[in-house]
Design an enzyme around this catalytic site. Structure first.
Site, short mmCIF file in Angstrom:
data_model
loop_
_atom_site.label_atom_id
_atom_site.label_comp_id
_atom_site.label_asym_id
_atom_site.label_seq_id
_atom_site.Cartn_x
_atom_site.Cartn_y
_atom_site.Cartn_z
N LYS A 80 3.48 -15.28 1.74
CA LYS A 80 3.71 -15.95 0.68
C LYS A 80 5.37 -16.22 0.32
O LYS A 80 5.82 -15.48 -0.43
CB LYS A 80 3.16 -15.34 -0.85
CG LYS A 80 1.55 -15.68 -0.92
CD LYS A 80 1.35 -17.07 -1.45
CE LYS A 80 1.72 -16.95 -2.98
NZ LYS A 80 1.44 -18.44 -3.50
N ASP A 87 -11.98 -9.47 3.84
CA ASP A 87 -13.55 -9.39 2.96
C ASP A 87 -14.11 -11.09 2.79
O ASP A 87 -15.08 -10.91 3.17
CB ASP A 87 -13.24 -9.03 1.56
CG ASP A 87 -13.42 -7.43 1.54
OD1 ASP A 87 -13.27 -6.74 2.38
OD2 ASP A 87 -13.75 -7.09 0.21
N ASP A 145 -2.29 -18.20 0.03
CA ASP A 145 -3.43 -18.76 -0.66
C ASP A 145 -4.05 -20.00 -0.11
O ASP A 145 -5.23 -20.05 -0.16
CB ASP A 145 -2.70 -18.86 -2.25
CG ASP A 145 -1.69 -20.14 -1.89
OD1 ASP A 145 -1.28 -20.08 -0.86
OD2 ASP A 145 -1.16 -20.28 -3.08
N ASP A 152 -6.37 -7.38 3.65
CA ASP A 152 -7.59 -6.58 3.08
C ASP A 152 -8.57 -7.62 2.43
O ASP A 152 -9.75 -7.52 2.60
CB ASP A 152 -6.87 -5.74 1.87
CG ASP A 152 -8.07 -4.80 1.30
OD1 ASP A 152 -9.13 -4.49 1.72
OD2 ASP A 152 -7.84 -4.82 0.07
N TYR A 207 0.69 -1.07 -0.03
CA TYR A 207 -0.09 -0.08 0.16
C TYR A 207 0.72 1.31 -0.21
O TYR A 207 0.54 2.18 -0.44
CB TYR A 207 -1.15 0.11 1.27
CG TYR A 207 -2.27 -0.77 1.01
CD1 TYR A 207 -2.19 -2.02 0.79
CD2 TYR A 207 -3.27 -0.11 1.11
CE1 TYR A 207 -3.28 -2.70 0.36
CE2 TYR A 207 -4.71 -0.77 0.83
CZ TYR A 207 -4.66 -2.14 0.84
OH TYR A 207 -5.67 -2.56 0.55
C1 IPM Z 1 -10.35 -1.87 3.59
C2 IPM Z 1 -10.71 -1.09 2.06
C3 IPM Z 1 -9.48 -0.12 1.86
C4 IPM Z 1 -8.11 -0.87 2.16
C5 IPM Z 1 -9.80 0.98 0.73
C6 IPM Z 1 -10.97 1.73 0.93
C7 IPM Z 1 -8.50 1.77 0.50
O1 IPM Z 1 -10.91 -1.80 1.31
O2 IPM Z 1 -10.21 -0.98 4.56
O3 IPM Z 1 -10.28 -3.00 3.70
O4 IPM Z 1 -7.81 -1.41 0.67
O5 IPM Z 1 -7.61 -0.86 2.79
MG MG Z 2 -11.00 -3.97 1.98
#
Ligand code: IPM
Ligand code: MG
Length: 369
Positions: free
Chosen positions: A193, A254, A226, A250, A142
């Site tokens: 990884k 999700d 992975d 990240d 990032y």
């Molecule tokens: C998260 C989001 C952020 C990230 C974006 C909005 C920059 O996806 O907080 O998970 O990638 O960290």
């Molecule tokens: Mg995210």
């Protein structure tokens, strides 16, 4: 009673709507005389760009620096797809994380009993799930330099992102992981990884070394990221704390969010180092979900992740873990009664909007307080 300084950054899309429900929870705490808060509000993301051409102003950054905690909604949306890269809505969030050195991002994925059926996985796989993704938040790809697109002069372009970690960054996030594991089921699984990335090799080495430095009572395992992603949807309950870097965190968070039924359910806390004198940490609390532009402004958004993020604020910034637990109990009770926003709607349940869900959670909070 100490007054806690909160800086609210609702942001874009559904951010302001879900923040509205947190405001009501904050008001509830004030009215009951349980805690005292001083509120200030700023602009971030597209909202800040529209107002002053950058994703967060220096003035709002100063307020963020001075606050005891920041409560953040969401940023982004198609409206700002074409703004310059440095001013894109997400840049405001990344600046907050980086400038406040919020390196530890806690993303707990808990399946509320009433929602075990709402997951895309079979009920028995997720029922009772309680895992914590600990994502490193201020390093890695990032922020690594160089980060650029260059013209090669032959009609081709070249894009570079840099994945970079120094040992101190891995060491400090590992310590947080081990300490958190001790308050839970005492197990950390580190994911990287190392089979293709040098940063993965170092990550693995430092986590192992830090573990030996006073944390050997914690059960430590390693997985390639992975394979970890695969295990997370195969048998998620095998995990307690998952320790991983910024990018994998990240993605994996999700995935973990969907195990709980919806992205609209996952709160998060981003913490910095404890101040040597005061012991206080800089902290930002935000839902894992995004700005959901498709449903923004319609009163449909699920406020649970945002309200649960405020609960995390009470727990981690203000030592009010018991009250955080009461908010979580109120959320569970609301779900038990069959109330659902659209994202977690199931047959036979009652579909409600953002404010109605907030009303119901406040009513349950009255009942458990
Ligand atoms: C998260 C989001 C952020 C990230 C974006 C909005 C920059 O996806 O907080 O998970 O990638 O960290
Ligand atoms: Mg995210």
């Amino acid at each position: 009673m100490a007054t806690h300084k909160l800086f609210l950054l609702p942001g874009d899309g559904i951010g302001p709507e879900v923040m509205g429900e947190v405001r009501r929870v904050i008001q509830w705490f004030q009215d009951k005389g349980v805690a005292s808060f001083e509120l200030d509000e700023g602009l971030v993301g597209g909202a800040a760009y529209d107002a002053h051409g950058e994703s967060i102003s220096d003035a709002d950054m100063e307020k963020a620096m001075a606050a005891d905690a920041i409560i953040f909604g969401a940023v982004g949306g198609p409206k700002w797809d074409t703004v310059p890269y440095d001013q894109r809505p997400e840049a405001g969030l990344l600046r907050l994380r980086k400038d406040l050195a919020l390196y530890a991002n806690l993303r707990p994925a808990i399946v509320y009993p009433a929602l075990a059926d709402a997951s895309s996985l079979k009920k028995e796989l997720v029922e009772g799930l309680d895992i914590l993704i600990l994502r490193e938040l201020t390093g890695g790809v990032y922020f690594g330099e160089p980060k650029e697109i260059t013209e090669l002069g032959n009609g081709q372009k070249r894009a570079v992102d840099t994945q970079v970690y120094e040992s101190y960054e891995i060491d400090r996030i590992s310590r947080v992981a081990f300490e958190l594991a001790r308050t839970r089921n005492n197990a950390v699984c580190s994911m990287e990884k190392r089979n293709v990335m040098k940063s993965g090799v170092l990550w693995n080495e430092i986590v192992t070394q830090t573990h030996k430095d006073g944390f050997e009572d914690v059960d430590l395992s390693h997985m390639l990221a992975d394979a970890g992603a695969m295990q997370l949807v195969r048998t998620p309950k095998q995990f307690d704390v998952i320790l991983t870097d910024n990018l994998f965190g990240d993605i994996l968070s999700d995935v973990a969010a969907m195990l709980t039924g919806s992205l609209g359910m996952l709160p998060s806390a981003s913490l910095g180092a404890a101040d040597e004198k005061t012991g206080l940490r800089k902290a930002l609390y935000e839902p894992v979900h995004g700005s959901a532009p498709d449903i923004a402004g319609q009163g449909l958004a699920n406020p649970i992740a945002m309200i649960a993020s405020f609960a995390m604020c009470l727990r981690y910034s203000f030592g009010m873990g018991e009250w955080a637990g009461k908010i979580e109990t109120a959320i569970a009770a609301t779900l038990d009664k069959g109330l659902r926003t659209g994202d977690i709607m199931q047959d036979g349940m009652k579909q409600v909007g953002t404010v109605e869900m907030g009303d119901a959670i406040l009513a349950e909070l009255d009942a458990v307080a």
